[in-house]
Scaffold this active site. Sequence first.
Site, PDB file in Angstrom:
ATOM      1  N   HIS A  72       0.712  -1.201  -0.036  1.00 16.56           N
ATOM      2  CA  HIS A  72      -0.084   0.133   0.058  1.00 16.56           C
ATOM      3  C   HIS A  72       0.937   1.453   0.055  1.00 16.56           C
ATOM      4  O   HIS A  72       1.910   1.363   0.612  1.00 16.56           O
ATOM      5  CB  HIS A  72      -1.039   0.057   1.187  1.00 16.56           C
ATOM      6  CG  HIS A  72      -2.149  -0.749   1.182  1.00 16.56           C
ATOM      7  ND1 HIS A  72      -1.975  -2.284   0.918  1.00 16.56           N
ATOM      8  CD2 HIS A  72      -3.524  -0.564   0.666  1.00 16.56           C
ATOM      9  CE1 HIS A  72      -3.324  -2.767   0.678  1.00 16.56           C
ATOM     10  NE2 HIS A  72      -4.248  -1.835   0.658  1.00 16.56           N
ATOM     11  N   ALA A  90     -11.170  21.063  -1.262  1.00 18.37           N
ATOM     12  CA  ALA A  90     -11.406  19.880  -1.123  1.00 18.37           C
ATOM     13  C   ALA A  90     -13.158  20.000  -1.259  1.00 18.37           C
ATOM     14  O   ALA A  90     -13.757  21.027  -0.859  1.00 18.37           O
ATOM     15  CB  ALA A  90     -11.178  18.948  -0.293  1.00 18.37           C
ATOM     16  N   GLU A  91     -13.630  18.930  -1.567  1.00 23.31           N
ATOM     17  CA  GLU A  91     -15.398  19.080  -2.064  1.00 23.31           C
ATOM     18  C   GLU A  91     -15.908  19.468  -0.496  1.00 23.31           C
ATOM     19  O   GLU A  91     -16.711  20.183  -0.368  1.00 23.31           O
ATOM     20  CB  GLU A  91     -15.848  17.773  -2.476  1.00 23.31           C
ATOM     21  CG  GLU A  91     -15.874  17.562  -4.002  1.00 23.31           C
ATOM     22  CD  GLU A  91     -16.330  16.233  -4.513  1.00 23.31           C
ATOM     23  OE1 GLU A  91     -17.345  15.892  -3.958  1.00 23.31           O
ATOM     24  OE2 GLU A  91     -15.700  15.856  -5.331  1.00 23.31           O
ATOM     25  N   GLN A  92     -15.421  18.753   0.451  1.00 24.75           N
ATOM     26  CA  GLN A  92     -16.121  18.688   1.852  1.00 24.75           C
ATOM     27  C   GLN A  92     -15.752  19.982   2.584  1.00 24.75           C
ATOM     28  O   GLN A  92     -16.174  20.175   3.747  1.00 24.75           O
ATOM     29  CB  GLN A  92     -16.104  17.355   2.569  1.00 24.75           C
ATOM     30  CG  GLN A  92     -16.708  17.287   3.839  1.00 24.75           C
ATOM     31  CD  GLN A  92     -16.769  16.126   4.544  1.00 24.75           C
ATOM     32  OE1 GLN A  92     -17.024  14.883   4.149  1.00 24.75           O
ATOM     33  NE2 GLN A  92     -16.144  16.225   5.868  1.00 24.75           N
TER      34      GLN A  92
END
Lengths: 330, 330, 330, 330
Positions: A72, A90-92
């Site tokens: 990862h 960012a969207e949020q």
Amino acid sequence: MTPPRLSLSGLNALPVDTFVAALGEVFEHAPWVAEAAAATRPHPTVAALHEAMIGAVRAAAPERQQAFIAGHPELGSRVRRADWTDHSKAEQGGLGLDRLSAEEFERFGRLNAAYRAKFGFPFIICVRRHTRDSILAQFARRLDHDAATERERALAEIGLITRLRLVAKVEGPGAPATTGLLSTHVLDLASGRPAAGVKIALYEIGSSARGLIREAVTNADGRTDAALIAGEPLRIGTYELSFEVGEYFRRGPTPILRDAVLRTAPQDEAGRERPHPEERGRSPRVSKGEVAGMPFLNVVPIRFGIAEPEGHYHVPLLATPWSYTTYRGS
Amino acid sequence: MTPPRLSLSGLNALPVDTFVAALGEVFEHAPWVAEAAAATRPHPTVAALHEAMIGAVRAAAPERQQAFIAGHPELGSRVRRADWTDHSKAEQGGLGLDRLSAEEFERFGRLNAAYRAKFGFPFIICVRRHTRDSILAQFARRLDHDAATERERALAEIGLITRLRLVAKVEGPGAPATTGLLSTHVLDLASGRPAAGVKIALYEIGSSARGLIREAVTNADGRTDAALIAGEPLRIGTYELSFEVGEYFRRGPTPILRDAVLRTAPQDEAGRERPHPEERGRSPRVSKGEVAGMPFLNVVPIRFGIAEPEGHYHVPLLATPWSYTTYRGS
Amino acid sequence: MTPPRLSLSGLNALPVDTFVAALGEVFEHAPWVAEAAAATRPHPTVAALHEAMIGAVRAAAPERQQAFIAGHPELGSRVRRADWTDHSKAEQGGLGLDRLSAEEFERFGRLNAAYRAKFGFPFIICVRRHTRDSILAQFARRLDHDAATERERALAEIGLITRLRLVAKVEGPGAPATTGLLSTHVLDLASGRPAAGVKIALYEIGSSARGLIREAVTNADGRTDAALIAGEPLRIGTYELSFEVGEYFRRGPTPILRDAVLRTAPQDEAGRERPHPEERGRSPRVSKGEVAGMPFLNVVPIRFGIAEPEGHYHVPLLATPWSYTTYRGS
Amino acid sequence: MTPPRLSLSGLNALPVDTFVAALGEVFEHAPWVAEAAAATRPHPTVAALHEAMIGAVRAAAPERQQAFIAGHPELGSRVRRADWTDHSKAEQGGLGLDRLSAEEFERFGRLNAAYRAKFGFPFIICVRRHTRDSILAQFARRLDHDAATERERALAEIGLITRLRLVAKVEGPGAPATTGLLSTHVLDLASGRPAAGVKIALYEIGSSARGLIREAVTNADGRTDAALIAGEPLRIGTYELSFEVGEYFRRGPTPILRDAVLRTAPQDEAGRERPHPEERGRSPRVSKGEVAGMPFLNVVPIRFGIAEPEGHYHVPLLATPWSYTTYRGS
């Protein structure tokens, strides 16, 4: 923008190699996970498909599992110093990993190195369920774990990450819950009706800063037209909702007079239900002076923690010019 | 520190010149005010004495009254740039006039000049009833007044200033109210008893900064041992009380178990009223995980405005781990 | 009316026989209890004196203790059928033992007989700490006990009975708590001030009837001039406080306009603090029609249980015309 | 049971005589009203159709209008003495006109006679919008009116009666609101979740009696599966909702443990979200003794008035074992 989702029934019927091609990237660099899940088809629900894939990881030989975890990427790929770029919001909203101070950026680097040195694999966390502060808190806590606990934890986080990916990719019955909901409702207890037109702002409250997530205005029902956050996991963290109730009470009930009159229509006037002329200009509930000067309540902040990314947090405000109540509702 | 106060009855009996010597400085550079009040003795109350002095000002010839008003010092004497000196924190804390940013300092200078230019006398305000923000707000508003309104207002402020001075100097019956009170009370509605040991902080919230005024911890009755502010006027402004209820609920009822058991003692045990052994270690009301991770409520901020310096503001908190209510109490 | 109380220090210094004469009747027909307590003088507190007496009972030979318990009178002496006499209303009001229906009267008789048949001594209970309903509930529960438990319980009740008698007779330091307190407070959250002039009634709610205990009206601080119950134990039972808030809100703030204006005085008027003429007739907070017809809240009933006769029950009401909150306060 | 409703578009297209046959009985003995409305077709909404019919009544010659009003039946037809018959309970329950005491029955008779004697036509009221008490209150109030006011009022009530009849008969766009809604919601603020399994009863509170309307139990969301009253007008009157919260808190959170654990899942367990074994048997929030004996809150009564038959009354309860809040919600 988003590619169309695959149907679960279609996936159940695909040749193995096409199935693996479709889902191979859900688990990072591990098409063998999709291969194993292909062999146990059909899966009746999206959740069952995900469990089959997770089961394959858990059943894998220790070396393969270890290599899978170690493969990862480091968290750092999403981390940016706030001064590097004019990176878009960012969207949020909130205090994203893309807006770290120089100090925080260094701290992430040190923690990543310490984690890898202790456990031999990178720190894995389902970032979309966390704020910057909760990731730092997790980092500190998980560095104290022993190796077995942390390997188990890494697998659990991979489960959360891949659950989000799978639900984004596959549509069908029995999809596991991957989204949360944050909503509010403002009631004016002095007049017994929804408080319309109240300005609301939602902030993420970090240990060292606060970031605006979104703004809204209550509608005629005292709610926001859309939920404050929906359609994605809520990020574990501390939040603040601020409500401009001072402005609402200063303005008085005029803009929604009709509702007011209906609600308070005397039974004697049942057939007419129209305000008497002298009621039309009815004065607001608080005197001008009181509010112009310094109202008791002006901007009401409600600070609360979110611990369940897939939960429903309903945080209402019941207010008068002199009091308010809030609670976790439903 | 404070010189002993004079008794009203003593003042009523003094020779005129001693009386004037004692009270002459209450009204700035205007011993004639005390002389007038000496002539109408005896005054039955401190308030009556103050009214007699104010009455003398209002009855004065226009030139004398104008000179009296113009003789007041400029506000600037109490104003300091924050970087000038290591000036000690004022008793009440908050964002004092002695801690202005360079920008705010310039702003005060400009406002003082504009006020004097328009009205011919300095801006007079009873500083002890105001925060920095409310003084700036008053400055802006009062500059818009016409001359008559502002002369009336200057006299009113002089009334407030001298009322404070007179009450500090004279003891006797019927003293006008010159002090306010800010108090709180924390109740734990999940267990039906006062919340003891809750950490509280009181801040002044300015337009550009916040200043700590004091900290306290609730006692066994859920109150603070001393009022949050008492013995002086409350300063008109915006405040925030923060309550660390998350820590309180995480700790659980253990430290005050005896009270808890008394309160919940079943009637069957009336004569013994001691906890059963298995109740001694009763678990706290919220699970460890919930709180260690991210409680719904942790630090609860209550933001409110104070508009009446001589008022009693009781601002209680009724809380559970999932809800709270606050209001202006009495 | 009440004879003067003896002082503890006086009792400590009395000859034994005088001491026994003074306190001999505190424990029913058992002067030997006072004799034992005389021998261990001086007692530093009233509580210590009581403990010495209780200790003598517990240390007595089994036959003597048994005879002592059995020597108590039957409860029936205070029990009356409601139709027997025009017996005067008890001080505390409510549904006393002197107002039993024929059916309840028979039930007491049957329970007394069953209790004596099973345990060999009468049912002993500190009646002043109970309502009729809680005595009946205790009867039923205690009949299920075994003999040892019930002997212990009888001694505990004797402890409560004699504690009340001793405190009534002896004054001195360290008296055990024998009185409870029931109080209330009404706040008008729509206007941010105490609700004055609210009519309150307190009832005992029995399983088959309700009895008025007392009525009161809130004063300017929203409290009753005297506590609703004080100076005696609260009786374990169910109660209802009813508040006539509909009438209060219908009346509007007029009668206490001065307070209202002081509270909402704009800072611009600091020196005058008088209402503008147009504010004098300010309309009440709710329209006439709404209230004349059918207000949302009219008489608000708050029903609650009292389990601790020596506790402080503060039961406030925070109300608007459209909402209310109540809680066990402190 | 109910005949199928006619469509508005169908009515707009019918021959006049068929239209009149269909709607002629909506206005009592007055087919000429339907005839007038037939002539102004098409009506775009059900409300417009109703307004056309009402308009015909208002435009009628005085004698015709008077005869129309006088032709209405006396209220008595729905009134019965409670002891006459075993008349079945009305759908909505409560204290219906079919359950009058002898005294109330006589009172209705006297009022009817007095009304007709004064105004020359019967007392007309839209019974479905009223309780027995509000009809009596209306009777008393309307007898004081002058003739013009009362004729206007009779027309208004006829408007309400025929609106209900028309909406029951005709379906189509723009139907006027003829139904109200009464709903509730119980939240457990001690555990931050809906209170499931709480028993609720709704009563009509009359001046001399109370009548049960319905009982319900809260579901997992703390609501009742169906609204308490819906699909018909709410009857103007006083109501009481009683909530058995004592039993709910005594039972503790066990039955819905899974929800509880999900809600309080610590972030460390993100991937597992299962309770630790030692949490499974978590003790209830209140000790056994406290509740077995006499809980502070047991049955919570909320008494409120309904003044708007077509309104939405949402009456929630936010409770802990030691507190509750109620309000008119939305």
